[in-house]
Design an enzyme around this catalytic site. Structure first.
Site, PDB file in Angstrom:
ATOM      1  N   GLY A  79       0.825  -1.206   0.000  1.00  0.00           N
ATOM      2  CA  GLY A  79       0.000   0.000   0.000  1.00  0.00           C
ATOM      3  C   GLY A  79       0.850   1.243   0.000  1.00  0.00           C
ATOM      4  N   SER A  80       0.386   2.274  -0.710  1.00  0.00           N
ATOM      5  CA  SER A  80       1.228   3.465  -0.894  1.00  0.00           C
ATOM      6  C   SER A  80       0.424   4.753  -0.935  1.00  0.00           C
ATOM      7  CB  SER A  80       2.010   3.327  -2.207  1.00  0.00           C
ATOM      8  OG  SER A  80       1.107   3.163  -3.299  1.00  0.00           O
ATOM      9  N   GLY A  81      -0.707   4.789  -0.222  1.00  0.00           N
ATOM     10  CA  GLY A  81      -1.422   6.047  -0.066  1.00  0.00           C
ATOM     11  C   GLY A  81      -0.655   6.968   0.865  1.00  0.00           C
ATOM     12  N   ARG A  83     -12.644  13.733  10.469  1.00  0.00           N
ATOM     13  CA  ARG A  83     -13.693  14.030   9.500  1.00  0.00           C
ATOM     14  C   ARG A  83     -15.062  13.526   9.927  1.00  0.00           C
ATOM     15  NH1 ARG A  83     -12.114  10.445   4.167  1.00  0.00           N
ATOM     16  NH2 ARG A  83     -12.343   8.367   5.064  1.00  0.00           N
ATOM     17  N   ASN A  84     -15.130  12.465  10.740  1.00  0.00           N
ATOM     18  CA  ASN A  84     -16.434  12.044  11.257  1.00  0.00           C
ATOM     19  C   ASN A  84     -17.025  13.145  12.145  1.00  0.00           C
ATOM     20  OD1 ASN A  84     -16.904   9.016  10.519  1.00  0.00           O
ATOM     21  ND2 ASN A  84     -14.757   9.115  11.155  1.00  0.00           N
ATOM     22  N   GLN A 122     -16.374   6.492   7.800  1.00  0.00           N
ATOM     23  CA  GLN A 122     -16.362   5.190   8.459  1.00  0.00           C
ATOM     24  C   GLN A 122     -17.353   5.137   9.612  1.00  0.00           C
ATOM     25  OE1 GLN A 122     -12.066   5.049   9.319  1.00  0.00           O
ATOM     26  NE2 GLN A 122     -11.937   3.266   7.999  1.00  0.00           N
ATOM     27  N   PHE A 179     -10.104  -3.794  -0.141  1.00  0.00           N
ATOM     28  CA  PHE A 179      -9.197  -4.467  -1.076  1.00  0.00           C
ATOM     29  C   PHE A 179      -8.433  -5.630  -0.437  1.00  0.00           C
ATOM     30  CE2 PHE A 179      -9.184   0.026  -2.782  1.00  0.00           C
ATOM     31  CZ  PHE A 179     -10.058  -0.245  -3.829  1.00  0.00           C
ATOM     32  N   LYS A 229     -14.285   4.353  18.008  1.00  0.00           N
ATOM     33  CA  LYS A 229     -14.115   5.794  18.277  1.00  0.00           C
ATOM     34  C   LYS A 229     -14.794   6.646  17.218  1.00  0.00           C
ATOM     35  CE  LYS A 229     -10.603   6.236  15.084  1.00  0.00           C
ATOM     36  NZ  LYS A 229     -10.256   7.273  14.105  1.00  0.00           N
TER      37      LYS A 229
END
Length: 426
Positions: free
Chosen positions: A17-19, A348-349, A377, A122, A282
Site C-alpha cells: 500500500g502506498s497512499g 472528519r467524522n 467510516q 481491497f 471511536k
C-alpha cells in the site's frame, strides 16, 4: 535484543500500500531498516497500485521546461526518481532505500515481514493475489484501522489477512494523522502483536552464548507446534509455519525496532482485539461529539459524550472479546483514548457531523459535498454495530452507540442525545 551475531539471516520488509498513510509508514520503516543492518535488509519494497500521473505544479519537483514534470508518467517511476510520492504524500522526502514496485507478487517475494496499509475493501482481492508468492513463515502488521462488523460477527482486519494468507498478523493503530507523522511532528502509536507460541519458543542457533551450545531443549523440532489462539481465545484454523532458526524471532523488540522513531513513539502490546476495536468504535463517538458541537453546546457536552463513549468502547470489547481485551488498551494507549480525543477534536467524522447539524441537512449530504467521493467510516460502523447488538438483544447496554445510530436514521433528534445517553426511551 537479537543481533546478527546470533542470527545469520536478515528480515526483508515489504509495505503493501502506498497512499498517504502507507507512504508515511514506509518512510518510517525504511529509515529503521537502514539504521539496523544487523536485523533487516536495507531495501524496503513498497507495493504501489500503478497509475499514470503528472507532477503537480505545486510540487517542489515541478519544472515547466521538463518533460518529466509536464508529461504523464507511471507513479512508481516518479516515486523512484524523485523519492517523493508526488500524488499521495507530496513534498515529503522518502528514503532512497524505499523502492516503489508495481508488481504485488515481486514486492512481497522473500519478505518475512509484511506491513498492510490499504483500504479495507481491497484486503480479500490482494491477499488472493499474494497466495503462493509469500514466505510461508512470514508475519504481518495491519495498519488498517477498524474492524469488519455484521449481524453475525465482529472480525479483525488483521485476522482476515492472517486467515487468507495462512500467517500471523498484528495491528497498528493510534492518534496518527498521516501528514503530521510524515512531517516528523511528534506522535505516538500502539502496535498490538501477540507472538504465536512457536515464535517465542523458536530454536536458538547453537553456540550463541559464552557458555557454549544452548540447552538441548531449545533444539527441539517445533514444526508440530503450529497452533495459536485467535482474538476470541479459540484455536485459530490457521496452522502456522515456524520461522527458521537463523532469523531473529519477530517479537516485541523487533517490532519496536522496526517502527519506533524519535518523532514516532511506539508502545507494543499484546491486545490485538482492543487496538483494532479502538480504531473502529471511536468513529461512532466522534459523530456523536460532532452532533453536540454542531448545536453549540460547548466543551462540557463534548467531554460528556467522550466519557460515555469510552466506557461503551471498553464494555463492547470486554463483552465480545472477553478472553483477550484489556481495559487499559482503551484507557492508557494511543490506540484508545488518544485516538478518541483526536477523532473527537477534528477528525472528519466529527467535522461532518458538526456541519450536518449546523446546516440542518443529513450527514450523507455533507459527506457528498465535502469528501470528494469518500465515505465516512463512522456512519457505516454505527449501523453495523447497531445490527450486531440488536441480533444479541444488547441495545440497552450501549445507549450512546444506539442513540447515535437512531439520530443518523432520523428516528430521534440530536437534542435528544443527553436523554439517549442515559438510556431513556424516545
Amino acid at each position: 535484543m537479537a543481533t546478527l551475531g546470533a542470527y545469520s539471516k536478515k528480515h526483508k520488509v515489504t509495505v503493501v500500500g502506498s497512499g498517504n498513510w502507507g507512504s508515511a509508514i514506509a518512510k518510517i520503516v525504511a529509515e529503521n531498516t537502514k539504521e539496523h543492518p544487523d536485523l533487516f535488509e536495507e531495501e524496503v519494497q513498497m507495493w504501489v497500485f500503478e497509475e499514470e500521473t503528472t507532477v503537480p505544479k505545486t510540487s517542489k519537483h515541478y519544472h515547466a521546461g521538463s518533460k518529466f514534470s509536464t508529461q504523464p508518467h507511471k507513479l512508481t517511476k516518479l516515486i523512484n526518481h524523485f523519492h517523493d510520492n508526488v500524488k499521495y504524500l507530496p513534498d515529503i522526502a522518502l528514503p532512497t532505500n524505499l523502492i516503489a514496485n508495481p508488481s504485488l507478487q515481486e514486492s512481497v517475494h522473500d519478505s518475512s515481514i509484511l506491513i498492510f496499509n490499504l483500504p479495507h475493501q481491497f484486503i480479500g482481492g490482494l491477499c488472493d493475489q499474494m497466495k503462493g508468492h509469500i514466505l510461508p513463515y512470514a508475519r504481518g502488521i495491519s495498519c488498517i484501522k477498524g474492524v469488519s462488523v455484521d449481524s453475525e460477527d465482529v472480525r479483525l482486519f488483521s485476522e482476515s489477512i492472517g486467515d487468507k494468507l495462512g500467517i500471523y498478523c498484528g495491528a497498528l493503530s493510534g492518534a496518527n494523522i498521516a501528514n503530521e507523522v510524515a512531517q516528523e511532528k511528534f506522535s505516538e502509536t500502539t502496535i498490538a502483536y501477540d507472538p504465536p507460541p512457536m515464535d517465542s519458543r523458536n530454536p536458538t542457533p547453537k553456540a550463541t552464548t559464552p557458555q557454549g551450545p544452548t540447552p538441548s531443549s531449545s533444539q527441539l523440532d517445533l514444526s508440530v507446534i503450529n497452533e495459536h489462539k485467535d482474538s476470541k481465545g479459540k484455536t485459530s484454523k490457521v496452522k502456522l509455519i515456524v520461522p527458521p532458526s537463523d532469523l531473529a524471532p519477530i517479537d516485541h523488540d523487533i517490532i519496536k525496532t522496526l517502527f519506533h522513531r524519535p518523532y514516532f513513539h511506539v508502545q507494543v502490546v499484546s491486545d490485538v482485539a482492543g487496538v483494532s476495536l479502538g480504531g473502529a468504535l471511536k468513529n461512532i463517538v466522534a459523530i456523536a461529539t460532532g452532533f453536540v458541537a454542531g448545536l453549540g453546546w460547548g466543551d462540557n457536552a463534548k467531554a460528556a459524550v467522550m466519557r460515555v463513549g469510552l466506557l461503551e468502547m471498553v464494555k463492547f470489547g470486554k463483552m465480545f472479546f472477553s478472553n483477550n481485551v484489556q481495559t487499559k488498551t482503551f484507557t492508557e494507549e494511543s490506540a484508545g483514548v488518544a485516538d478518541l480525543i483526536t477523532s473527537c477534536s477534528g477528525g472528519r467524522n466529527y467535522r461532518c457531523a458538526k456541519m450536518s447539524v449546523e446546516r440542518k441537512v443529513s450527514i450523507q449530504e455533507v459527506e457528498k459535498e465535502e469528501l470528494n467521493g469518500q465515505m465516512l467510516q463512522g456512519t457505516s460502523t454505527a449501523g453495523d454495530v447497531f445490527h450486531f447488538l440488536k441480533a444479541r438483544g444488547k441495545e440497552s447496554e450501549f445507549p450512546l452507540f444506539v442513540g447515535t445510530y437512531r439520530i443518523l436514521q432520523g428516528e430521534v433528534s440530536v437534542e435528544d442525545l443527553p436523554d439517549l445517553m442515559e438510556g431513556k426511551k424516545k
